[in-house]
Design a protein around this motif. Structure first.
Motif, PDB file in Angstrom:
ATOM      1  N   ARG A  41       0.839  -1.203   0.000  1.00  0.00           N
ATOM      2  CA  ARG A  41       0.000   0.000   0.000  1.00  0.00           C
ATOM      3  C   ARG A  41       0.880   1.262   0.000  1.00  0.00           C
ATOM      4  O   ARG A  41       0.618   2.209  -0.737  1.00  0.00           O
ATOM      5  N   SER A  52       2.573   1.697  -3.453  1.00  0.00           N
ATOM      6  CA  SER A  52       1.616   2.169  -4.459  1.00  0.00           C
ATOM      7  C   SER A  52       1.263   3.639  -4.238  1.00  0.00           C
ATOM      8  O   SER A  52       1.173   4.413  -5.191  1.00  0.00           O
ATOM      9  N   GLN A 107       1.918   6.777  -6.737  1.00  0.00           N
ATOM     10  CA  GLN A 107       0.871   7.684  -7.193  1.00  0.00           C
ATOM     11  C   GLN A 107       1.260   9.134  -6.995  1.00  0.00           C
ATOM     12  O   GLN A 107       0.891   9.992  -7.782  1.00  0.00           O
ATOM     13  N   SER A 122      -3.991   0.621  -5.560  1.00  0.00           N
ATOM     14  CA  SER A 122      -3.395  -0.383  -6.436  1.00  0.00           C
ATOM     15  C   SER A 122      -2.486   0.322  -7.430  1.00  0.00           C
ATOM     16  O   SER A 122      -2.742   1.451  -7.853  1.00  0.00           O
ATOM     17  N   SER A 123      -1.422  -0.342  -7.802  1.00  0.00           N
ATOM     18  CA  SER A 123      -0.452   0.282  -8.693  1.00  0.00           C
ATOM     19  C   SER A 123      -0.981   0.380 -10.118  1.00  0.00           C
ATOM     20  O   SER A 123      -0.444   1.117 -10.924  1.00  0.00           O
ATOM     21  N   ARG A 132      -3.026   1.928 -12.680  1.00  0.00           N
ATOM     22  CA  ARG A 132      -3.714   3.203 -12.841  1.00  0.00           C
ATOM     23  C   ARG A 132      -4.577   3.165 -14.088  1.00  0.00           C
ATOM     24  O   ARG A 132      -4.189   2.615 -15.101  1.00  0.00           O
TER      25      ARG A 132
END
Length: 182
Positions: A8, A11, A15, A69-70, A72
């Protein structure tokens, strides 16, 4: 249910576009601490995790409740644009959650006579847009201009501003602002 705090955090950091070193500097911890947490080789205390999350900043509740979540989302159909307004003017945003995003892109629709209100808007950042259809009167500070399809605008948003549809045709605008704050 086990929560993968390392994944988490990794990720979320991705972001925000931060390196481990940048996050560590913001949070006032070593980059080794960030690395150990992301690899799940260290289980941070609540206080340590709070200190790391202050580097974004993000509340701890959001860290556990949000989907970081990675993967996108890159492409959006017109049905997937998120309506963020009520009333005459329709603002549809590209993407739902802009947490950690620097840019906000909008598809704006102004029916004839619609405007952003009597009071001028003012906030930090910058705005730019292109008129796709119709005519839009834009006031920025003491300057006022009617733009038509193909015309564009770009200004610093701390200057008081407002928008008004002129004529009998609906005005359509594609705009962007930074930071994502609308």
């Amino acid at each position: 249910m086990d929560i993968d705090i390392g994944a988490r955090l990794r990720s979320l950091r991705a972001q925000y576009g931060l390196s481990q070193r940048e996050l560590a500097k913001r949070a006032g911890v070593t980059n080794g601490t960030i690395s150990m947490i992301e690899q799940n080789r260290s289980s941070p205390s609540v206080g340590s995790l709070k200190k790391v999350l202050d580097g974004f900043p993000i509340p701890m509740s959001d860290f556990f409740a949000s989907d970081f979540s990675s993967r996108r989302k890159i492409f959006y159909s017109k049905e997937e644009l998120t309506r963020i307004s009520e009333g005459k003017i329709e603002y549809k945003q590209v993407g739902r959650d802009l947490t950690g995003k620097a840019l906000q892109v909008l598809h704006e629709t102004y029916p004839p006579g619609a405007d952003t209100g009597r009071n001028m808007l003012s906030h930090q950042g910058e705005e730019a847009g292109i008129i796709i259809k119709g005519k839009l009167e834009i006031t920025v500070g003491a300057e006022r201009k009617v733009l038509k399809a193909g015309d564009a605008f770009y200004f610093e948003s701390h200057h008081p501003h407002r928008f008004k549809c002129i004529g009998d045709e609906t005005a359509v605008v594609v705009s962007a602002c930074t930071p994502a704050s609308f």
